[in-house]
Scaffold this active site. Structure first.
Site, mmCIF file in Angstrom:
data_model
loop_
_atom_site.group_PDB
_atom_site.id
_atom_site.type_symbol
_atom_site.label_atom_id
_atom_site.label_comp_id
_atom_site.label_asym_id
_atom_site.label_seq_id
_atom_site.Cartn_x
_atom_site.Cartn_y
_atom_site.Cartn_z
ATOM 1 N N LEU A 1 0.844 -1.206 0.000
ATOM 2 C CA LEU A 1 0.000 0.000 0.000
ATOM 3 C C LEU A 1 0.876 1.252 0.000
ATOM 4 O O LEU A 1 1.707 1.442 0.893
ATOM 5 C CB LEU A 1 -0.918 0.021 1.220
ATOM 6 C CG LEU A 1 -1.862 -1.171 1.368
ATOM 7 C CD1 LEU A 1 -2.847 -0.908 2.500
ATOM 8 C CD2 LEU A 1 -2.597 -1.461 0.065
ATOM 9 N N ASN B 1 40.115 22.370 -21.246
ATOM 10 C CA ASN B 1 39.477 21.331 -22.063
ATOM 11 C C ASN B 1 38.275 21.844 -22.835
ATOM 12 O O ASN B 1 37.768 21.169 -23.708
ATOM 13 C CB ASN B 1 39.040 20.163 -21.169
ATOM 14 C CG ASN B 1 38.094 20.598 -20.063
ATOM 15 O OD1 ASN B 1 38.134 21.748 -19.613
ATOM 16 N ND2 ASN B 1 37.251 19.695 -19.639
ATOM 17 N N GLY C 1 -1.033 6.729 0.039
ATOM 18 C CA GLY C 1 -1.212 7.868 0.946
ATOM 19 C C GLY C 1 -0.246 9.008 0.652
ATOM 20 O O GLY C 1 0.829 8.819 0.077
ATOM 21 N N SER D 1 54.845 24.793 -12.896
ATOM 22 C CA SER D 1 53.709 25.414 -12.206
ATOM 23 C C SER D 1 53.060 26.499 -13.043
ATOM 24 O O SER D 1 53.704 27.138 -13.882
ATOM 25 C CB SER D 1 54.190 26.052 -10.901
ATOM 26 O OG SER D 1 54.687 25.034 -10.071
ATOM 27 N N ASN E 1 5.471 8.143 9.720
ATOM 28 C CA ASN E 1 4.398 9.103 9.480
ATOM 29 C C ASN E 1 4.904 10.537 9.490
ATOM 30 O O ASN E 1 4.231 11.430 9.027
ATOM 31 C CB ASN E 1 3.296 8.927 10.522
ATOM 32 C CG ASN E 1 2.757 7.497 10.503
ATOM 33 O OD1 ASN E 1 2.221 7.046 9.503
ATOM 34 N ND2 ASN E 1 2.948 6.769 11.591
ATOM 35 N N ALA F 1 51.928 22.807 -9.588
ATOM 36 C CA ALA F 1 50.855 23.556 -8.927
ATOM 37 C C ALA F 1 50.270 24.573 -9.887
ATOM 38 O O ALA F 1 50.989 25.219 -10.651
ATOM 39 C CB ALA F 1 51.411 24.262 -7.699
ATOM 40 N N GLY G 1 -8.981 4.857 2.732
ATOM 41 C CA GLY G 1 -8.633 3.934 3.810
ATOM 42 C C GLY G 1 -7.864 2.722 3.296
ATOM 43 O O GLY G 1 -7.838 2.434 2.102
ATOM 44 N N LYS H 1 4.847 9.950 0.512
ATOM 45 C CA LYS H 1 5.596 9.481 1.685
ATOM 46 C C LYS H 1 6.571 8.358 1.360
ATOM 47 O O LYS H 1 7.714 8.357 1.820
ATOM 48 C CB LYS H 1 4.607 9.037 2.758
ATOM 49 C CG LYS H 1 5.261 8.403 3.955
ATOM 50 C CD LYS H 1 4.407 8.470 5.182
ATOM 51 C CE LYS H 1 3.248 7.517 5.162
ATOM 52 N NZ LYS H 1 2.505 7.551 6.442
ATOM 53 N N ARG I 1 1.723 14.373 7.299
ATOM 54 C CA ARG I 1 2.634 14.870 8.338
ATOM 55 C C ARG I 1 4.098 14.907 7.909
ATOM 56 O O ARG I 1 4.974 15.289 8.681
ATOM 57 C CB ARG I 1 2.471 14.017 9.607
ATOM 58 C CG ARG I 1 1.238 14.430 10.396
ATOM 59 C CD ARG I 1 1.072 13.589 11.629
ATOM 60 N NE ARG I 1 0.570 12.255 11.316
ATOM 61 C CZ ARG I 1 0.753 11.191 12.091
ATOM 62 N NH1 ARG I 1 1.453 11.285 13.192
ATOM 63 N NH2 ARG I 1 0.253 10.023 11.744
HETATM 64 C C1 UD1 Z 1 -2.368 1.629 10.039
HETATM 65 C C2 UD1 Z 1 -3.331 0.621 10.669
HETATM 66 C C3 UD1 Z 1 -3.038 0.511 12.144
HETATM 67 C C4 UD1 Z 1 -1.600 0.090 12.353
HETATM 68 C C5 UD1 Z 1 -0.642 1.068 11.630
HETATM 69 C C6 UD1 Z 1 0.746 0.490 11.642
HETATM 70 C C7 UD1 Z 1 -5.454 0.718 9.424
HETATM 71 C C8 UD1 Z 1 -6.831 1.222 9.412
HETATM 72 N N1 UD1 Z 1 -4.683 1.075 10.467
HETATM 73 O O1 UD1 Z 1 -2.659 2.901 10.585
HETATM 74 O O2 UD1 Z 1 -3.899 -0.439 12.744
HETATM 75 O O3 UD1 Z 1 -1.305 0.056 13.717
HETATM 76 O O4 UD1 Z 1 -1.029 1.210 10.263
HETATM 77 O O5 UD1 Z 1 1.667 1.351 11.071
HETATM 78 O O6 UD1 Z 1 -5.075 -0.002 8.525
HETATM 79 N N2 UD1 Z 1 -2.774 3.886 2.455
HETATM 80 C C9 UD1 Z 1 -3.286 3.815 1.187
HETATM 81 N N3 UD1 Z 1 -4.541 4.277 0.949
HETATM 82 C C10 UD1 Z 1 -5.320 4.777 1.920
HETATM 83 C C11 UD1 Z 1 -4.797 4.864 3.235
HETATM 84 C C12 UD1 Z 1 -3.520 4.403 3.471
HETATM 85 O O7 UD1 Z 1 -2.618 3.358 0.265
HETATM 86 O O8 UD1 Z 1 -6.464 5.167 1.613
HETATM 87 C C13 UD1 Z 1 -1.417 3.394 2.709
HETATM 88 C C14 UD1 Z 1 -0.485 4.509 3.153
HETATM 89 O O9 UD1 Z 1 0.171 5.061 2.031
HETATM 90 C C15 UD1 Z 1 0.475 3.758 4.066
HETATM 91 C C16 UD1 Z 1 -0.333 2.613 4.621
HETATM 92 O O10 UD1 Z 1 -1.441 2.471 3.749
HETATM 93 O O11 UD1 Z 1 1.558 3.229 3.345
HETATM 94 C C17 UD1 Z 1 -0.793 2.871 6.054
HETATM 95 O O12 UD1 Z 1 -1.632 4.004 6.088
HETATM 96 P P1 UD1 Z 1 -1.624 5.031 7.289
HETATM 97 O O13 UD1 Z 1 -2.629 6.095 6.992
HETATM 98 O O14 UD1 Z 1 -0.253 5.456 7.622
HETATM 99 O O15 UD1 Z 1 -2.233 4.107 8.452
HETATM 100 P P2 UD1 Z 1 -2.057 4.285 10.004
HETATM 101 O O16 UD1 Z 1 -2.982 5.361 10.490
HETATM 102 O O17 UD1 Z 1 -0.638 4.407 10.329
HETATM 103 CA CA CA Z 2 1.280 4.659 9.121
#
Ligand code: UD1
Ligand code: CA
Length: 461
Positions: free
Chosen positions: A6, A389, A9, A408, A230, A383, A80, A20, A13
């Site tokens: 995944l 060039n 995102g 030199s 994060n 030196a 999500g 990221k 932050r």
């Molecule tokens: C997530 C977990 C949490 C866990 C934590 C560990 C969920 C709901 N929560 O939270 O339980 O403890 O990771 O680090 O899964 N991403 C997408 N698309 C989205 C949202 C996220 O691709 O719509 C990707 C982000 O780019 C990232 C990863 O998923 O690489 C995690 O997403 P992030 O928003 O950082 O989740 P956390 O809030 O850290």
């Molecule tokens: Ca995360």
């Protein structure tokens, strides 16, 4: 087994235009680290879900991993982690027997392939495998809920957790393996009725439990391995940790590091025996140091090979170069790409080289620019020598035979050749060939004016 990473995102932050997962640890983007771990497992397919900044991610793969086979899925809106995995579903083989889908997070970079392998070792088509972590630093993480028989029954995100649940020290690493046959039906049932209005991947645990599937939790206690990134503080933490692991490994292999906390390796460093590395040294790309190489303080070396018994003195910068044995470079020398130094060469302070071959025993000890040149053996570059060039449009080459002496403050205007044993008088500008054994002098003849009266300041002014 198929892997889904995944990476859609933004990483709000991080306060960055870069997605990221393209922020780096030891010079490699987070997604690259995750991919490398995934590649150690025998995955049939690797899926990456991208969204924010996807063009930048494609470009990274095109430029740095052109051979890598990736099945891309796009998540236009980041609704999500569950929704993200759903985007990869159409490309997953749901019918193959016991095909597992291993879900990795692009922002959890230091996960070890051994851990993933052990997570997968008990996986079957009736089990969801989950990697959890015991930690007191549980802030921001999903908490693992267990029943009285200690079985995992759900994951609750911190934002949705009660105060009592927030105290739970077992947290979700984010990493899980789900039978491919179950994944899509589960994801379709997930809802976004939570504080963040997101489709949480973590909700499939509860669904699986309700349907009578087993949750197999592998619990670890190494926070670093599953540390998600994060923000820049977490990025810096993992960078340092990774660097310490690298230098510890070098030390175990016998490299002397004057201060392991002040050496950075962004890439691969291979060292021979009795190598000594002083403080504030940076290695990038692929660097090889031969036996008995000594690297002084404040040196940067990128994509280069240094031969045995060579000393790189303080403040030197070397890039895309090949340095022979028993050579001394620096202090404050700069070897730019295409520099090849044979053995027993000396390149001293404030000497810059580029696209040059310098033969055995030749020396340029101070203040010189040597570009686009071939220099024979046992030459001496005085030196202040400049190899001119560039004529403003094109680069030209300068060729020196063996035993050439450049006095030199000379300028050698390319294209020009100086044959074996040529000698250039100090302060000369060489524009035409110097034949073997000849002296070239090209400077204004000195005249002395006797009784010279020095200028005086006008009086009373
Ligand atoms: C997530 C977990 C949490 C866990 C934590 C560990 C969920 C709901 N929560 O939270 O339980 O403890 O990771 O680090 O899964 N991403 C997408 N698309 C989205 C949202 C996220 O691709 O719509 C990707 C982000 O780019 C990232 C990863 O998923 O690489 C995690 O997403 P992030 O928003 O950082 O989740 P956390 O809030 O850290
Ligand atoms: Ca995360």
């Amino acid at each position: 087994m198929e892997v889904v990473i995944l990476a859609a995102g933004k990483g709000t932050r991080m306060f960055s235009k870069k997605p990221k997962v393209l922020h780096t640890i030891a010079g490699t983007p987070l997604i690259g680290h995750v991919l490398e771990s995934a590649l150690m497992l025998a995955a049939q397919k690797i899926h990456i879900v991208v969204g924010y900044g996807s063009d930048q991610i494609y470009t990274y793969f095109k430029e740095n991993r052109p051979q890598q086979n990736v099945i891309w899925s796009v998540q236009d809106e980041q609704l999500g982690t569950g929704h993200a995995v759903q985007q990869a579903c159409p490309n997953i083989d749901h019918d193959a027997t016991n095909n597992q889908v291993l879900i990795l997070y692009g922002d959890v970079p230091l996960i070890r392939p051994e851990t993933l392998a052990s997570l997968l070792s008990d996986a079957d088509d009736k089990t969801v495998s989950l990697l959890t972590l015991i930690t007191t630093k549980n802030r921001g993480l999903g908490r693992i809920l267990r029943n009285d028989s200690d079985e995992v029954i759900a994951i609750i995100e911190e934002k949705d957790a009660t105060d009592a649940q927030k105290k739970i020290t077992e947290v979700n690493s984010g990493i899980m393996a789900v039978p491919a046959s179950l994944l899509e039906p589960f994801l379709r049932r997930i809802e976004n009725k939570n504080k963040q209005s997101e489709y949480y991947l973590t909700d499939i645990i509860e669904l699986a439990v309700a349907d009578g599937y087993k949750i197999n939790a592998l619990t670890i206690d190494d926070e670093i391995e599953v540390q998600g990134i994060n923000d820049k503080t977490q990025l810096a933490l993992l960078e340092r940790h990774y660097q310490m692991e690298t230098v510890d490994r070098l030390a175990e292999e016998g490299v002397t590091l004057r201060d392991p906390r002040r050496v950075d390796v962004r890439g691969e460093l291979i060292c021979g025996e009795d190598v000594v590395i002083d403080a504030n040294v940076l290695f990038e790309g692929s660097v090889t140091l031969g036996n008995n190489v000594i690297i002084g303080p404040n040196v940067s070396i990128k994509d280069s090979t240094i031969g045995p018994d060579t000393k790189i003195l303080s403040g030197t910068i070397i890039e895309n170069s090949k340095v022979g044995s028993e050579t001394i470079i620096g202090p404050y020398a700069r070897l730019r790409p295409g520099t090849i130094l044979k053995n027993k060469v000396k390149v001293g302070n404030f000497v810059e080289t580029k696209k040059v071959v310098i033969g055995e025993g030749s020396k340029a000890s101070h203040l010189a620019y040597i570009g686009d040149a071939e220099i024979g053996e046992n030459c001496n570059i005085g030196a202040g020598t400049i190899f001119c060039n560039y004529d403003g449009a094109t680069k030209h080459k300068t060729i020196l035979g063996d035993n050439v002496f450049i006095g030199s403050n000379s300028t050698l205007v390319a294209p020009v050749t100086l044959s074996d044993n040529a000698f250039v008088a100090a302060g000369s500008t060489v524009t035409v060939e110097v034949p073997e054994g000849s002296l070239a002098v090209s400077r204004v003849k000195q005249r002395n004016i006797s009784g010279w009266k020095r200028p005086k300041k006008p009086s009373g002014g």
